[in-house]
Design an enzyme around this catalytic site. Sequence first.
Site, PDB file in Angstrom:
ATOM      1  N   HIS A  61       0.160  -1.634   0.044  1.00 56.48           N
ATOM      2  CA  HIS A  61      -0.012   0.070  -0.065  1.00 56.48           C
ATOM      3  C   HIS A  61       0.818   0.981  -0.525  1.00 56.48           C
ATOM      4  O   HIS A  61       1.902   1.485  -0.990  1.00 56.48           O
ATOM      5  CB  HIS A  61      -0.984  -0.042   1.297  1.00 56.48           C
ATOM      6  CG  HIS A  61      -2.437   0.902   1.137  1.00 56.48           C
ATOM      7  ND1 HIS A  61      -2.321   1.701   0.480  1.00 56.48           N
ATOM      8  CD2 HIS A  61      -2.789   1.019   2.272  1.00 56.48           C
ATOM      9  CE1 HIS A  61      -3.872   2.448   0.979  1.00 56.48           C
ATOM     10  NE2 HIS A  61      -4.494   1.977   1.846  1.00 56.48           N
TER      11      HIS A  61
ATOM     12  N   HIS B 100      -1.930  -2.122  -9.401  1.00 55.52           N
ATOM     13  CA  HIS B 100      -2.993  -1.445  -9.127  1.00 55.52           C
ATOM     14  C   HIS B 100      -3.800  -2.008  -8.912  1.00 55.52           C
ATOM     15  O   HIS B 100      -4.385  -3.292  -9.779  1.00 55.52           O
ATOM     16  CB  HIS B 100      -3.621  -0.441  -9.304  1.00 55.52           C
ATOM     17  CG  HIS B 100      -4.196   0.645  -8.183  1.00 55.52           C
ATOM     18  ND1 HIS B 100      -6.116  -0.035  -8.299  1.00 55.52           N
ATOM     19  CD2 HIS B 100      -3.495   1.121  -7.439  1.00 55.52           C
ATOM     20  CE1 HIS B 100      -5.573   1.284  -6.886  1.00 55.52           C
ATOM     21  NE2 HIS B 100      -5.528   1.891  -6.872  1.00 55.52           N
TER      22      HIS B 100
ATOM     23  N   ASP C 270       2.275   6.765  -6.510  1.00 52.95           N
ATOM     24  CA  ASP C 270       3.428   5.543  -5.863  1.00 52.95           C
ATOM     25  C   ASP C 270       5.101   5.951  -6.068  1.00 52.95           C
ATOM     26  O   ASP C 270       6.372   6.445  -5.990  1.00 52.95           O
ATOM     27  CB  ASP C 270       4.073   4.393  -5.149  1.00 52.95           C
ATOM     28  CG  ASP C 270       2.566   4.287  -3.943  1.00 52.95           C
ATOM     29  OD1 ASP C 270       2.958   5.841  -3.530  1.00 52.95           O
ATOM     30  OD2 ASP C 270       1.803   3.372  -3.316  1.00 52.95           O
TER      31      ASP C 270
HETATM   32  N1  COA Z   1       5.534  -6.593 -10.004  1.00 55.32           N
HETATM   33  C1  COA Z   1       5.846  -7.868 -10.570  1.00 55.32           C
HETATM   34  N2  COA Z   1       4.443  -8.454 -10.952  1.00 55.32           N
HETATM   35  C2  COA Z   1       3.470  -7.915 -10.150  1.00 55.32           C
HETATM   36  C3  COA Z   1       3.180  -6.517  -9.474  1.00 55.32           C
HETATM   37  C4  COA Z   1       4.561  -6.085  -9.683  1.00 55.32           C
HETATM   38  N3  COA Z   1       4.380  -4.026  -8.743  1.00 55.32           N
HETATM   39  N4  COA Z   1       1.878  -5.940  -9.704  1.00 55.32           N
HETATM   40  C5  COA Z   1       1.214  -7.188  -9.828  1.00 55.32           C
HETATM   41  N5  COA Z   1       2.506  -8.516 -10.569  1.00 55.32           N
HETATM   42  C6  COA Z   1       1.922  -9.805 -10.925  1.00 55.32           C
HETATM   43  C7  COA Z   1       1.068 -10.600  -9.784  1.00 55.32           C
HETATM   44  O1  COA Z   1       2.677 -11.253  -9.213  1.00 55.32           O
HETATM   45  C8  COA Z   1       0.514 -11.594 -10.718  1.00 55.32           C
HETATM   46  O2  COA Z   1       0.927 -12.394 -11.369  1.00 55.32           O
HETATM   47  P1  COA Z   1       1.172 -13.844 -11.714  1.00 55.32           P
HETATM   48  O3  COA Z   1      -1.031 -14.229 -11.945  1.00 55.32           O
HETATM   49  O4  COA Z   1       1.349 -14.292 -12.721  1.00 55.32           O
HETATM   50  O5  COA Z   1       0.771 -13.950 -10.152  1.00 55.32           O
HETATM   51  C9  COA Z   1      -0.304 -10.605 -11.435  1.00 55.32           C
HETATM   52  O6  COA Z   1       0.579  -9.354 -11.823  1.00 55.32           O
HETATM   53  C10 COA Z   1      -1.712 -10.184 -10.594  1.00 55.32           C
HETATM   54  O7  COA Z   1      -1.856  -9.230  -9.322  1.00 55.32           O
HETATM   55  P2  COA Z   1      -2.067  -9.552  -7.917  1.00 55.32           P
HETATM   56  O8  COA Z   1      -0.668  -9.546  -6.609  1.00 55.32           O
HETATM   57  O9  COA Z   1      -3.011 -10.865  -8.460  1.00 55.32           O
HETATM   58  O10 COA Z   1      -2.961  -8.459  -8.323  1.00 55.32           O
HETATM   59  P3  COA Z   1      -3.505  -7.601  -7.042  1.00 55.32           P
HETATM   60  O11 COA Z   1      -4.134  -7.116  -7.592  1.00 55.32           O
HETATM   61  O12 COA Z   1      -3.650  -8.646  -5.717  1.00 55.32           O
HETATM   62  O13 COA Z   1      -2.142  -6.628  -6.394  1.00 55.32           O
HETATM   63  C11 COA Z   1      -0.762  -5.031  -5.775  1.00 55.32           C
HETATM   64  C12 COA Z   1      -1.566  -4.593  -6.909  1.00 55.32           C
HETATM   65  C13 COA Z   1      -0.818  -2.899  -6.084  1.00 55.32           C
HETATM   66  C14 COA Z   1      -0.606  -5.234  -4.357  1.00 55.32           C
HETATM   67  C15 COA Z   1       0.441  -5.698  -7.070  1.00 55.32           C
HETATM   68  O14 COA Z   1       0.032  -5.160  -7.746  1.00 55.32           O
HETATM   69  C16 COA Z   1       1.153  -4.966  -5.811  1.00 55.32           C
HETATM   70  O15 COA Z   1       1.853  -5.745  -4.815  1.00 55.32           O
HETATM   71  N6  COA Z   1       2.158  -3.719  -6.482  1.00 55.32           N
HETATM   72  C17 COA Z   1       3.592  -3.783  -5.535  1.00 55.32           C
HETATM   73  C18 COA Z   1       3.424  -3.049  -4.721  1.00 55.32           C
HETATM   74  C19 COA Z   1       2.919  -1.448  -4.700  1.00 55.32           C
HETATM   75  O16 COA Z   1       2.749  -0.728  -5.452  1.00 55.32           O
HETATM   76  N7  COA Z   1       2.254  -0.923  -4.051  1.00 55.32           N
HETATM   77  C20 COA Z   1       1.172   0.146  -4.106  1.00 55.32           C
HETATM   78  C21 COA Z   1      -0.383  -0.185  -4.292  1.00 55.32           C
HETATM   79  S1  COA Z   1      -1.399   1.741  -5.297  1.00 55.32           S
END
Ligand code: COA
Length: 375
Positions: free
Chosen positions: A222, A261, A312
């Site tokens: 987050h 996201h 971010d």
């Molecule tokens: N880097 C690499 N891979 C990513 C990614 C990232 N930042 N964000 C998503 N993915 C990939 C996941 O590994 C997943 O791959 P898979 O299907 O092969 O397992 C796929 O994309 C779907 O991601 P998922 O984790 O299910 O999405 P989510 O909706 O649960 O998560 C976030 C959303 C924001 C938590 C996620 O994108 C993330 O961890 N981002 C990095 C942290 C971040 O920037 N947070 C601020 C958010 S505003």
Amino acid sequence: MGESTIKKTGGLADVVAGDSAICTCGIAGKGLQYRGYEIHDLAKEAVFEEVAWLLLREELPRRQELEQYRQRLRALREIPAGLKTALELIPGETQPMDVLRTGCSLLGNFEPEFSAADPLRTADRLLASFSSMLLYWYHFHHSGKRISLVTDEKTLAGNFFYLLNGKKPSPDHEHCLDVSLILYAEHEFNASTFTARTITSTRSDFYSAVTGAIGALRGPLHGGANEAAMALIQQYSDTEEVEKGIREKLANKELIMGFGHRVYTISDPRSDIIKGWAKKISVGHQNQHFYPIAERIEKVMWAEKKIFPNLDFYSALVYHYCGIPTELFTPLFVISRISGWAAHIIEQRKNNKLIRPTSHYIGPEPRKYIPLAAR
Ligand code: COA
């Protein structure tokens, strides 16, 4: 509830968890709007205090209301002497987010919310005093000074810089921090806001809701992502390294911080706004090369995964170019997002229903208790 009626949703994705009139996020045809106003218009035309007023009081302020509001927030910047003493006792190596979490909770001891209290007053108090708590603690431990929290700065952004550096910021730095605060102010039912609403739904107090929200925001999935994004950008010294490095990380299934996201699927509407500012203020900075490095990370992420930067990612660069220490990036998110959290706390109270979902049980079948002596 029978099993057939349970919709399994990892992380509550796509679950509509309640009504809200504060913000649209990812709704087709609407984009990101605060109380009906488009984020690009607000970032271009408005100032942060105007947006905070809008979120908290539902309409844009008139010129005189805005002027008075800024004066009111200025008058609320000082913090109780007992809170200063407590901040001095918090170790200097503490995570600044933990300092804000404690500072918020302690202010709730010094100035508790009574049942008849006006929630807008508590909202304004926290909005005005988070920078004070953070930077009082920061200077006490990092520069050995008990700084004065009284400044002539009219804006929250200008005040933040003044408390940090002891001098006025450049107009560009003040302006881009102000824009960043607008972009961070509100984002619907994200994890920290939902935490605040859940705590509020038990009829708990304002400070408990905000303290919990700060705890939720702290995590790198987050708000903590802006600090992690900076650490990522700093790993590379040129764009060639980026190509190889990011591909390796992806091959190792590492998360690239500041990307992706839960709600947006193609882009984060806030990213281009803050990216424009990052580009503008990179010019002439000793780390000007971080900007093309960041752009290359963006390019590789799109080519490899079709994943885009969220707010971010380029916010981290903007803060870095403004000379803000990396460990204060996520606290800046708090300093802004208190406006959105407060709006949600007030909205939740207006039409409250205890938030208490159910779980899908996956544990053992019923079994006979084994007495201690027989185990
Ligand atoms: N880097 C690499 N891979 C990513 C990614 C990232 N930042 N964000 C998503 N993915 C990939 C996941 O590994 C997943 O791959 P898979 O299907 O092969 O397992 C796929 O994309 C779907 O991601 P998922 O984790 O299910 O999405 P989510 O909706 O649960 O998560 C976030 C959303 C924001 C938590 C996620 O994108 C993330 O961890 N981002 C990095 C942290 C971040 O920037 N947070 C601020 C958010 S505003």
